[in-house]
Motif scaffolding. Structure first.
Motif, short mmCIF file in Angstrom:
data_model
loop_
_atom_site.label_atom_id
_atom_site.label_comp_id
_atom_site.label_asym_id
_atom_site.label_seq_id
_atom_site.Cartn_x
_atom_site.Cartn_y
_atom_site.Cartn_z
N ASN A 206 0.88 -1.17 0.00
CA ASN A 206 0.00 0.00 0.00
C ASN A 206 0.91 1.22 0.00
OD1 ASN A 206 -2.02 1.90 0.29
ND2 ASN A 206 -3.05 0.85 1.99
N GLN B 36 -6.63 3.88 -0.14
CA GLN B 36 -5.61 3.46 0.81
C GLN B 36 -6.18 2.81 2.06
OE1 GLN B 36 -2.68 6.58 1.59
NE2 GLN B 36 -3.06 7.47 -0.43
N GLY C 279 -1.63 9.48 3.87
CA GLY C 279 -1.44 8.16 4.46
C GLY C 279 -0.46 8.11 5.60
#
Length: 299
Positions: A70, A101, A145
């Motif tokens: 990821n 995500q 993220g």
């Protein structure tokens, strides 16, 4: 950790990147510098898996970007602030990224707030954004993220002085908390203010890299002579690289004793002979990227 090992990219007979190697470790900001056409963007694209290298490798924490499960949660990337869907709002773009995500959607507002885009800006379509706003949105996307690594290509383009100062503080804080930053920029004074390490590239090759302070301390010697044409001839005969400064002096990649002895043998009168470190990163950049690398940039 970013690791680039003997990375090369050729387009036909043209070597865009030629045997480039460097590393970027945790807790540091690495300034990636070079004239237009030197190979910076191509190198960054290879690190991020967008361009396939001709040879060599680029890894993120020991793995190629394509093999990260990821990637947005490991590495934040901003290579082109205009590469956003112009018909979507800023919030829509980040919401889609959060869904991709697997992030909590609350991170969207947190990321927008972190880069200084308020609720009004978040509801506006990207086609109505200024370049500075697109840069902030791109940085919000990169930070969404909570990655440990940032790769940023010219992130300060379009920002006003206040925005540039803000970005400098954000990147410094990110690195001070253990993050890794690879930063490409033409704003040399800003790079000098925030970077710990420098990688200077010219004509597709690394021409210098290392600790910023050490590189600046070894950036050459400023020389000015009564007969500048005679000085140029002496330096050429000695095989020394020199770059002319705006004030008419030259910066030579040699120590003061070597230059002084060469001038004395030619009976030249020197008016100035001092370390070039006080000229800062701009002078070092011009010296290191002179000649073939500049020709490469405009070919």
């Amino acid at each position: 950790m970013i690791s680039v090992d003997h990375l090369s990219k050729r387009y036909g007979a043209h070597p865009a990147v030629n045997d480039v190697s460097f590393t970027c470790g945790p807790g540091t900001v690495t300034g990636f510098l070079g004239p237009n056409g030197a190979g910076k963007s191509t190198t960054m694209r290879m690190i991020c898996g967008l361009t396939a290298p001709t040879s060599g490798t680029a890894t993120i924490d020991g793995r190629p970007y394509q093999r990260l499960a990821n990637p947005g949660r490991r590495i934040g990337v901003l290579l082109d602030a205009s590469a956003q869907h112009a018909g979507r709002t800023g919030r829509e773009i980040l919401t889609l990224a959060a869904m991709t995500q697997g992030l909590d959607r609350r991170r969207v507002d947190e990321s927008l707030d972190r880069v200084g885009l308020n609720n009004t800006a978040a509801k506006r379509r990207v086609k109505a954004y200024s370049l500075g706003m697109r840069q902030r949105l791109g940085l919000a996307y990169a930070l969404l993220g909570d990655p440990g690594i940032l790769i940023l290509d010219e992130p300060a383009n379009g920002l006003d002085p206040e925005g540039i100062f803000w970005m400098r503080g954000l990147l410094r804080d990110f690195a001070d908390r253990g993050g890794t930053v690879l930063l490409s920029s033409h704003l040399l004074r800003e790079v000098e203010a925030v970077a710990d390490r420098l990688v200077v590239i010219g004509g597709g090759r690394v021409v210098a890299q290392g600790d910023k302070d050490e590189l600046l301390a070894a950036s050459g010697t400023v020389v000015r002579a009564l007969d500048m044409a005679g000085l140029d001839a002496v330096l050429t005969r000695a095989g020394l690289t020199a770059v002319t400064s705006a004030d008419g002096s030259v910066v030579v990649q040699a120590d003061a004793e070597t230059i002084g002895r060469a001038a004395a043998q030619a009976a030249l009168v020197l008016l100035e002979l001092r370390p070039a470190g006080s000229g800062g990163l701009e002078q070092m950049f011009l010296t290191l990227t002179a000649g073939d690398s500049v020709k490469e940039a405009v070919r």
